[in-house]
Design a protein around this motif. Structure first.
Motif, PDB file in Angstrom:
ATOM      1  N   ASN A  52      44.590  39.953  48.262  1.00  0.00           N
ATOM      2  CA  ASN A  52      45.023  39.166  47.094  1.00  0.00           C
ATOM      3  C   ASN A  52      43.834  38.601  46.319  1.00  0.00           C
ATOM      4  O   ASN A  52      43.969  37.667  45.545  1.00  0.00           O
ATOM      5  CB  ASN A  52      46.019  38.077  47.495  1.00  0.00           C
ATOM      6  N   TRP A  63      45.949  48.072  45.267  1.00  0.00           N
ATOM      7  CA  TRP A  63      47.080  48.396  44.403  1.00  0.00           C
ATOM      8  C   TRP A  63      48.273  47.533  44.764  1.00  0.00           C
ATOM      9  O   TRP A  63      48.511  47.275  45.949  1.00  0.00           O
ATOM     10  CB  TRP A  63      47.477  49.865  44.564  1.00  0.00           C
ATOM     11  N   ASN A  67      50.233  49.069  40.341  1.00  0.00           N
ATOM     12  CA  ASN A  67      49.218  48.495  39.452  1.00  0.00           C
ATOM     13  C   ASN A  67      47.894  48.355  40.195  1.00  0.00           C
ATOM     14  O   ASN A  67      47.845  47.790  41.291  1.00  0.00           O
ATOM     15  CB  ASN A  67      49.653  47.115  38.955  1.00  0.00           C
ATOM     16  N   LEU A  69      44.681  46.531  40.936  1.00  0.00           N
ATOM     17  CA  LEU A  69      44.256  45.139  40.760  1.00  0.00           C
ATOM     18  C   LEU A  69      42.741  44.993  40.679  1.00  0.00           C
ATOM     19  O   LEU A  69      42.238  44.007  40.154  1.00  0.00           O
ATOM     20  CB  LEU A  69      44.766  44.284  41.927  1.00  0.00           C
ATOM     21  N   THR A  70      42.022  45.957  41.247  1.00  0.00           N
ATOM     22  CA  THR A  70      40.564  45.880  41.293  1.00  0.00           C
ATOM     23  C   THR A  70      39.953  46.673  40.140  1.00  0.00           C
ATOM     24  O   THR A  70      40.624  47.490  39.523  1.00  0.00           O
ATOM     25  CB  THR A  70      40.051  46.422  42.632  1.00  0.00           C
ATOM     26  N   ASN A 133      42.297  41.860  38.334  1.00  0.00           N
ATOM     27  CA  ASN A 133      43.590  41.317  37.894  1.00  0.00           C
ATOM     28  C   ASN A 133      44.044  40.273  38.925  1.00  0.00           C
ATOM     29  O   ASN A 133      45.006  40.464  39.661  1.00  0.00           O
ATOM     30  CB  ASN A 133      44.615  42.438  37.763  1.00  0.00           C
ATOM     31  N   GLU A 134      43.301  39.152  38.951  1.00  0.00           N
ATOM     32  CA  GLU A 134      43.561  38.119  39.951  1.00  0.00           C
ATOM     33  C   GLU A 134      44.906  37.439  39.740  1.00  0.00           C
ATOM     34  O   GLU A 134      45.577  37.080  40.702  1.00  0.00           O
ATOM     35  CB  GLU A 134      42.436  37.084  39.925  1.00  0.00           C
ATOM     36  N   ALA A 137      47.695  39.387  41.245  1.00  0.00           N
ATOM     37  CA  ALA A 137      47.589  39.347  42.714  1.00  0.00           C
ATOM     38  C   ALA A 137      48.102  38.026  43.267  1.00  0.00           C
ATOM     39  O   ALA A 137      48.877  37.990  44.227  1.00  0.00           O
ATOM     40  CB  ALA A 137      46.139  39.569  43.134  1.00  0.00           C
TER      41      ALA A 137
END
Length: 302
Positions: A52, A63, A67, A69-70, A133-134, A137
């Motif tokens: 997260n 992911w 999506n 996230l990283t 995309n914190e 998460a």
């Protein structure tokens, strides 16, 4: 790993030059309960915190529900690879750029990030352009910590409503109503206006769990949620976690509570030295461990 709600691919994590995660890949399906075991220092908590984005992976992808996230992986970016000493050394020996880039493994480049120069500068600028995309998460993956992490200067109710209100996910009335409902489910409505310092360890951890639920997460991550508790308080926290599991919550739990794992887990992962050494059903891992590391660990905790 089709069908995974959360997936990590080739996750590496360095703290300076200390390699804590060494290419870990795994996933959690919707509704699945995964328990992670391993000795201290095996990488369990770091893996969870990378999922997260409380820790930023050195390399690899996280992911969530399709999506990414990283950031886009800088180790796969040809311009950055060409700036590395590893590439330049192979180029000097002769060869086509494309062939050399294909030959270089990502782990061959990890150390160069920490040693300065053109390559290090390019890596840093790349990460600035490709953000984590914190927010997604944190909104979708609730996290429960070993030491509760409640704000001591806020009441229980304020702790529970802070995130939904700050992120403007709910009105004050909606957030308060949900928090009180959740406190009712764990029998702690009378503690709504109390401060964390007046609560027992078990009460703090149960409130930490329902605080995460105030964000309506799709996944709950638990990082050794009972290890800081007195033995008589462990049961009340595990009981709440079992109720969450029975209600269908997707869960990944780092714990040494073998009884809980046998009863609740769909799958058990055993980590050793920064990798997932074993994966299987509770009976497969507990009754028939395949690696010496798992055999030694289980003999010490069973």
């Amino acid at each position: 790993m089709n069908g995974d709600l959360v997936e990590i691919r080739g996750l590496y994590k360095y703290f300076g030059k200390l390699e804590v995660l060494k290419g870990v890949s795994c996933g959690v399906k919707k509704g699945e309960k995964v328990v992670v075991l391993g000795a201290s220092g095996s990488g369990k908590s770091t893996m969870l915190r990378c999922m997260n984005l409380l820790e930023k992976p050195t390399y690899g992808e996280v992911w969530f529900d399709g999506n990414l996230l990283t950031p886009v992986d800088p180790y796969l970016h040809p311009d950055i690879i060409k700036a590395s000493r590893t590439f330049k050394k192979l180029k000097a020996a002769g060869g086509d750029d494309g062939e050399i880039i294909a030959k270089i493994k990502k782990e061959d480049l990890l150390h160069e990030k920490h040693e300065g120069g053109e390559y290090s500068a390019l890596m840093k600028s790349f990460h600035k352009e490709h953000y984590l995309n914190e927010n997604l998460a944190r909104a979708k993956m609730g996290m429960v910590f070993q030491h509760f992490n409640l704000f001591n200067n806020l009441t229980v109710l304020q702790n529970m409503t802070l995130a939904p209100l700050e992120l403007k996910l709910k009105s004050k009335e909606e957030a308060t109503a949900q928090a009180m409902e959740l406190l009712g489910k764990i029998g702690l409505v009378d503690k709504a206006n109390s401060y964390p310092s007046t609560l027992s360890g078990g009460q703090k951890q149960r409130i930490a769990i329902v605080r995460s639920l105030c964000m309506d997460p799709q996944v709950m991550l638990f990082d050794e949620p009972t290890s800081a508790l007195d033995p008589e308080m462990v049961g009340e926290v595990l009981e709440l976690m079992k109720r969450l599991a029975e209600a269908g919550m997707t869960m990944m739990v780092v714990t040494h509570e073998i009884g809980f794992a046998r009863e609740v887990a769909d799958r058990v992962l055993f980590m050793s030295d920064g990798v997932i050494a074993e994966s299987g059903t509770p009976s497969e891992v507990f009754d028939h461990p395949q690696t010496q590391a798992a055999q030694q660990f289980l003999s010490s905790v069973l």
